[in-house]
Design a protein around this motif. Structure first.
Motif, PDB file in Angstrom:
ATOM      1  N   ALA A  98      -2.378  -5.337   2.477  1.00 34.53           N
ATOM      2  CA  ALA A  98      -3.210  -5.825   1.512  1.00 34.53           C
ATOM      3  C   ALA A  98      -3.067  -5.279   0.108  1.00 34.53           C
ATOM      4  CB  ALA A  98      -4.509  -6.018   1.997  1.00 34.53           C
ATOM      5  N   SER A  99      -3.581  -6.276  -0.898  1.00 32.94           N
ATOM      6  CA  SER A  99      -3.445  -5.833  -2.213  1.00 32.94           C
ATOM      7  C   SER A  99      -4.422  -4.559  -2.361  1.00 32.94           C
ATOM      8  CB  SER A  99      -4.011  -6.736  -3.113  1.00 32.94           C
ATOM      9  OG  SER A  99      -3.115  -7.691  -3.278  1.00 32.94           O
ATOM     10  N   GLY A 100      -4.256  -3.381  -3.106  1.00 28.93           N
ATOM     11  CA  GLY A 100      -5.168  -2.349  -3.423  1.00 28.93           C
ATOM     12  C   GLY A 100      -6.592  -2.804  -3.737  1.00 28.93           C
ATOM     13  N   SER A 101      -7.734  -2.385  -3.206  1.00 31.62           N
ATOM     14  CA  SER A 101      -8.911  -2.745  -3.558  1.00 31.62           C
ATOM     15  C   SER A 101      -9.902  -1.441  -3.097  1.00 31.62           C
ATOM     16  CB  SER A 101      -9.665  -4.134  -3.145  1.00 31.62           C
ATOM     17  OG  SER A 101      -9.582  -4.037  -1.729  1.00 31.62           O
ATOM     18  N   PRO A 102     -11.026  -1.288  -3.568  1.00 29.78           N
ATOM     19  CA  PRO A 102     -11.817  -0.319  -2.937  1.00 29.78           C
ATOM     20  C   PRO A 102     -12.311  -0.524  -1.539  1.00 29.78           C
ATOM     21  CG  PRO A 102     -12.716  -0.982  -5.170  1.00 29.78           C
ATOM     22  CD  PRO A 102     -11.440  -1.754  -5.028  1.00 29.78           C
ATOM     23  N   ALA A 103     -12.532  -1.875  -1.227  1.00 31.61           N
ATOM     24  CA  ALA A 103     -12.762  -2.322   0.024  1.00 31.61           C
ATOM     25  C   ALA A 103     -11.596  -1.857   1.036  1.00 31.61           C
ATOM     26  CB  ALA A 103     -13.169  -3.988   0.086  1.00 31.61           C
ATOM     27  N   ARG A 104     -10.310  -2.262   0.588  1.00 30.39           N
ATOM     28  CA  ARG A 104      -9.259  -1.962   1.425  1.00 30.39           C
ATOM     29  C   ARG A 104      -9.011  -0.281   1.736  1.00 30.39           C
ATOM     30  NH1 ARG A 104      -3.129  -1.251  -0.075  1.00 30.39           N
ATOM     31  NH2 ARG A 104      -4.018   0.371  -1.209  1.00 30.39           N
ATOM     32  N   ASP A 105      -9.350   0.343   0.691  1.00 27.71           N
ATOM     33  CA  ASP A 105      -9.075   1.819   0.750  1.00 27.71           C
ATOM     34  C   ASP A 105     -10.257   2.297   1.550  1.00 27.71           C
ATOM     35  OD1 ASP A 105      -7.046   1.349  -0.829  1.00 27.71           O
ATOM     36  OD2 ASP A 105      -7.974   2.299  -2.714  1.00 27.71           O
ATOM     37  N   GLU A 106     -11.463   1.895   1.493  1.00 27.21           N
ATOM     38  CA  GLU A 106     -12.717   2.112   2.500  1.00 27.21           C
ATOM     39  C   GLU A 106     -12.358   1.896   3.724  1.00 27.21           C
ATOM     40  OE1 GLU A 106     -16.949   0.575   3.385  1.00 27.21           O
ATOM     41  OE2 GLU A 106     -16.686   1.171   1.203  1.00 27.21           O
ATOM     42  N   LEU A 107     -11.611   0.648   4.092  1.00 25.97           N
ATOM     43  CA  LEU A 107     -11.378   0.362   5.661  1.00 25.97           C
ATOM     44  C   LEU A 107     -10.275   1.214   6.059  1.00 25.97           C
ATOM     45  CD1 LEU A 107     -11.747  -1.477   8.004  1.00 25.97           C
ATOM     46  CD2 LEU A 107     -10.001  -2.976   6.808  1.00 25.97           C
ATOM     47  N   ILE A 108      -9.229   1.840   5.206  1.00 23.13           N
ATOM     48  CA  ILE A 108      -8.262   2.556   5.755  1.00 23.13           C
ATOM     49  C   ILE A 108      -8.775   4.065   6.011  1.00 23.13           C
ATOM     50  CG2 ILE A 108      -6.292   4.066   4.930  1.00 23.13           C
ATOM     51  CD1 ILE A 108      -5.264   1.638   3.123  1.00 23.13           C
ATOM     52  N   GLY A 109      -9.613   4.336   5.114  1.00 20.95           N
ATOM     53  CA  GLY A 109     -10.523   5.698   5.592  1.00 20.95           C
ATOM     54  C   GLY A 109     -11.313   5.706   6.807  1.00 20.95           C
ATOM     55  N   HIS A 110     -11.885   4.709   7.124  1.00 21.42           N
ATOM     56  CA  HIS A 110     -12.663   4.399   8.371  1.00 21.42           C
ATOM     57  C   HIS A 110     -11.727   4.400   9.651  1.00 21.42           C
ATOM     58  CE1 HIS A 110     -16.723   4.679   6.616  1.00 21.42           C
ATOM     59  NE2 HIS A 110     -16.432   3.599   5.872  1.00 21.42           N
ATOM     60  N   LEU A 111     -10.601   3.524   9.393  1.00 21.08           N
ATOM     61  CA  LEU A 111      -9.448   3.533  10.772  1.00 21.08           C
ATOM     62  C   LEU A 111      -9.246   4.579  10.953  1.00 21.08           C
ATOM     63  CD1 LEU A 111      -7.916   0.068   9.413  1.00 21.08           C
ATOM     64  CD2 LEU A 111      -9.355   0.339  11.629  1.00 21.08           C
ATOM     65  N   ILE A 112      -8.849   5.677   9.976  1.00 20.99           N
ATOM     66  CA  ILE A 112      -8.365   6.918  10.005  1.00 20.99           C
ATOM     67  C   ILE A 112      -9.424   7.623  10.983  1.00 20.99           C
ATOM     68  CG2 ILE A 112      -7.748   9.089   9.116  1.00 20.99           C
ATOM     69  CD1 ILE A 112      -6.220   7.542   6.857  1.00 20.99           C
ATOM     70  N   LEU A 128       0.193   8.470  10.740  1.00 19.85           N
ATOM     71  CA  LEU A 128       0.764   9.211   9.889  1.00 19.85           C
ATOM     72  C   LEU A 128       1.955   8.619   9.016  1.00 19.85           C
ATOM     73  CD1 LEU A 128       1.070  13.181   9.636  1.00 19.85           C
ATOM     74  CD2 LEU A 128       3.212  11.704   9.302  1.00 19.85           C
ATOM     75  N   ARG A 129       2.761   8.253  10.027  1.00 23.94           N
ATOM     76  CA  ARG A 129       4.136   7.508   9.683  1.00 23.94           C
ATOM     77  C   ARG A 129       3.750   6.357   8.929  1.00 23.94           C
ATOM     78  NH1 ARG A 129       8.210  10.393  12.006  1.00 23.94           N
ATOM     79  NH2 ARG A 129       7.566  11.910  13.373  1.00 23.94           N
ATOM     80  N   THR A 130       2.716   5.698   9.290  1.00 25.93           N
ATOM     81  CA  THR A 130       2.361   4.395   8.633  1.00 25.93           C
ATOM     82  C   THR A 130       1.991   4.419   7.244  1.00 25.93           C
ATOM     83  OG1 THR A 130       1.729   3.150  10.641  1.00 25.93           O
ATOM     84  CG2 THR A 130       0.798   2.354   8.731  1.00 25.93           C
ATOM     85  N   ILE A 131       1.174   5.663   6.879  1.00 23.62           N
ATOM     86  CA  ILE A 131       0.652   5.908   5.612  1.00 23.62           C
ATOM     87  C   ILE A 131       1.736   6.691   4.889  1.00 23.62           C
ATOM     88  CG2 ILE A 131      -1.641   5.701   6.386  1.00 23.62           C
ATOM     89  CD1 ILE A 131      -1.907   8.625   6.171  1.00 23.62           C
ATOM     90  N   ASP A 135      10.777   6.348  -0.236  1.00 25.11           N
ATOM     91  CA  ASP A 135      11.368   7.068  -1.400  1.00 25.11           C
ATOM     92  C   ASP A 135      10.876   7.046  -2.590  1.00 25.11           C
ATOM     93  OD1 ASP A 135      13.208   7.820   0.655  1.00 25.11           O
ATOM     94  OD2 ASP A 135      14.429   6.037   0.317  1.00 25.11           O
ATOM     95  N   GLY A 136      10.044   5.981  -3.051  1.00 25.25           N
ATOM     96  CA  GLY A 136       9.469   5.721  -4.218  1.00 25.25           C
ATOM     97  C   GLY A 136       8.237   6.630  -4.429  1.00 25.25           C
ATOM     98  N   GLU A 137       7.821   6.528  -5.811  1.00 20.20           N
ATOM     99  CA  GLU A 137       6.373   7.256  -5.991  1.00 20.20           C
ATOM    100  C   GLU A 137       5.551   6.691  -5.095  1.00 20.20           C
ATOM    101  OE1 GLU A 137       4.502  10.199  -8.767  1.00 20.20           O
ATOM    102  OE2 GLU A 137       6.521   9.959  -7.675  1.00 20.20           O
ATOM    103  N   PRO A 138       4.557   7.851  -4.485  1.00 15.83           N
ATOM    104  CA  PRO A 138       3.552   7.185  -3.470  1.00 15.83           C
ATOM    105  C   PRO A 138       2.217   6.619  -4.410  1.00 15.83           C
ATOM    106  CG  PRO A 138       3.579   9.575  -3.598  1.00 15.83           C
ATOM    107  CD  PRO A 138       4.716   9.129  -4.267  1.00 15.83           C
ATOM    108  N   GLU A 139       1.504   5.990  -3.657  1.00 19.34           N
ATOM    109  CA  GLU A 139       0.277   5.365  -4.480  1.00 19.34           C
ATOM    110  C   GLU A 139      -0.895   6.513  -4.203  1.00 19.34           C
ATOM    111  OE1 GLU A 139      -0.475   1.137  -3.990  1.00 19.34           O
ATOM    112  OE2 GLU A 139       1.489   0.777  -3.065  1.00 19.34           O
ATOM    113  N   VAL A 140      -1.880   6.449  -4.932  1.00 21.13           N
ATOM    114  CA  VAL A 140      -3.033   7.260  -4.792  1.00 21.13           C
ATOM    115  C   VAL A 140      -3.526   7.003  -3.293  1.00 21.13           C
ATOM    116  CG1 VAL A 140      -5.437   7.664  -5.727  1.00 21.13           C
ATOM    117  CG2 VAL A 140      -3.391   7.360  -7.111  1.00 21.13           C
ATOM    118  N   TRP A 141      -3.582   5.877  -2.706  1.00 23.08           N
ATOM    119  CA  TRP A 141      -4.403   5.567  -1.377  1.00 23.08           C
ATOM    120  C   TRP A 141      -3.847   6.416  -0.607  1.00 23.08           C
ATOM    121  CZ3 TRP A 141      -2.293   4.016   2.929  1.00 23.08           C
ATOM    122  CH2 TRP A 141      -1.148   3.112   2.836  1.00 23.08           C
TER     123      TRP A 141
END
Length: 199
Positions: A98-112, A128-131, A135-141
């Protein structure tokens, strides 16, 4: 028939009543999984709650569909998480697209956190392998999620293969030394570097 009724209230109640038939009538479970695409949000909410009562591996994808459709709805996110204990890694696979958003990033944290609570090494390894960045520059999330996952694994005394995170650790070291990097990236880098093993 009630699951397809024109009245959303009838469909919502039918989903709730269906829970007791999941183990004996697979077609009932499939019908409830189809309610992941119901046009009414209260039916989708009930479906998210009810799917957690199914002892089935294939509930992750419909839960992810509900989460993605209603990502900004805190009640829906909570309902999905309540049912995510055994399929958090599967939901995560879909949510990160999904497109990056505070709600998406919050859900990712809760899923972990949900997966970590179970302490299941194969599940945490898949996450771990999913996140892990490619090879490119990683995203902050990705750095934030990697730090949270490693911290959770350490609390559970679960040893994970960190090699897929090598690009993330490399980026974290670069970002930490970059005076021009934005604050969110610096915080994410510091959090991940705090989980870096001693040389």
């Amino acid at each position: 028939a009630a699951l397809g009724d024109a009245d959303p209230g009838v469909r919502r109640n039918a989903v709730a009543v269906s829970e007791s038939f999941f183990s004996t009538h697979p077609q009932v479970l499939r019908a409830v999984q189809d309610r992941a695409d119901d046009p009414d949000v209260t039916v989708r909410y009930q479906a998210a709650l009810s799917l957690g009562q199914a002892n089935a591996a294939d509930i992750g994808e419909p839960l992810a569909r509900i989460a993605l459709r209603d990502l900004d709805n805190a009640w829906i996110r909570a309902a999905v998480l309540s049912s995510a204990a055994h399929v958090a890694d599967e939901i995560l696979r879909h949510v990160i697209r999904a497109s990056g958003s505070p709600a998406r990033d919050e859900l990712i944290g809760h899923l972990i956190a949900t997966a970590a609570a179970g302490g299941d090494e194969p599940t945490l390894d898949r996450m771990l392998r999913t996140i892990a960045p490619g090879d490119g520059e990683p995203e902050v999330w990705q750095l934030t999620a990697a730090a949270a996952l490693l911290e959770a694994a350490e609390r559970k005394n679960v040893k994970l293969d960190r090699s897929p995170l090598a690009p993330a650790f490399g980026a974290a070291r670069r970002w930490a030394a970059d005076a021009e990097i934005d604050e969110a990236a610096r915080v994410a880098a510091a959090a991940l570097l705090g989980r870096e093993p001693d040389p």
